[in-house]
Write a protein that holds these residues in place. Structure first.
Motif, PDB file in Angstrom:
ATOM      1  N   LEU A 138       0.813  -1.219   0.000  1.00 27.38           N
ATOM      2  CA  LEU A 138       0.000   0.000   0.000  1.00 27.38           C
ATOM      3  C   LEU A 138       0.848   1.271   0.000  1.00 27.38           C
ATOM      4  N   PRO A 189      -1.980   4.577  -1.365  1.00 26.76           N
ATOM      5  CA  PRO A 189      -3.269   4.289  -0.713  1.00 26.76           C
ATOM      6  C   PRO A 189      -4.447   4.232  -1.686  1.00 26.76           C
ATOM      7  N   ALA A 222      -6.212   0.803  -2.194  1.00 28.64           N
ATOM      8  CA  ALA A 222      -7.276   0.396  -1.265  1.00 28.64           C
ATOM      9  C   ALA A 222      -8.596   1.044  -1.663  1.00 28.64           C
ATOM     10  N   ASP A 223      -8.553   2.305  -2.045  1.00 28.16           N
ATOM     11  CA  ASP A 223      -9.769   2.999  -2.487  1.00 28.16           C
ATOM     12  C   ASP A 223     -10.381   2.308  -3.709  1.00 28.16           C
ATOM     13  N   LYS A 278      -1.457  -1.449   7.604  1.00 26.83           N
ATOM     14  CA  LYS A 278      -2.003  -1.480   6.246  1.00 26.83           C
ATOM     15  C   LYS A 278      -3.437  -2.009   6.225  1.00 26.83           C
ATOM     16  N   ARG A 307      -5.606   0.788   7.291  1.00 26.94           N
ATOM     17  CA  ARG A 307      -5.763   1.759   6.201  1.00 26.94           C
ATOM     18  C   ARG A 307      -6.760   1.252   5.168  1.00 26.94           C
ATOM     19  N   ALA A 323     -10.559   2.693   4.204  1.00 19.10           N
ATOM     20  CA  ALA A 323     -10.925   3.050   2.818  1.00 19.10           C
ATOM     21  C   ALA A 323     -12.201   2.359   2.372  1.00 19.10           C
TER      22      ALA A 323
END
Length: 87
Positions: free
Chosen positions: A28, A31, A34-35, A75, A78, A82
């Motif tokens: 990641l 980021p 992840a989105d 991670k 995170r 998301a």
């Protein structure tokens, strides 16, 4: 179908083409991966690495197990923030 990548543009194209698993080989570093998974409802596999993508030299560790556990916890948090669902 799964795709190994660390690039958001590649991930977005793969997910749009029907991939349902993204294997993020960068841990990641971006980021946005992840989105993208959250938006597409795709599973996300996050690999541990402290090296930058395409870097040959790896860092040294005082306690590799503690580093891996801490890294992956961060991670996962995170990714969950998301909107990536736990499976």
């Amino acid at each position: 179908m799964s795709v190994d990548t660390f690039k958001a543009t590649v991930a977005e194209a793969a997910l749009a083409a029907g991939a349902d698993i993204l294997n993020d080989v960068s841990g990641l570093a971006d980021p946005a991966l992840a989105d993208l998974c959250a938006r597409h409802g795709a599973a996300l596999v996050v690999m541990h690495t402290r090296a930058k993508p395409k870097e040959v030299r790896f860092p040294t560790y005082d306690d590799v197990v503690a580093d891996v556990v801490g890294f992956l916890r961060e991670k996962v948090a995170r990714a969950r923030a998301a909107g990536v669902e736990r499976i």
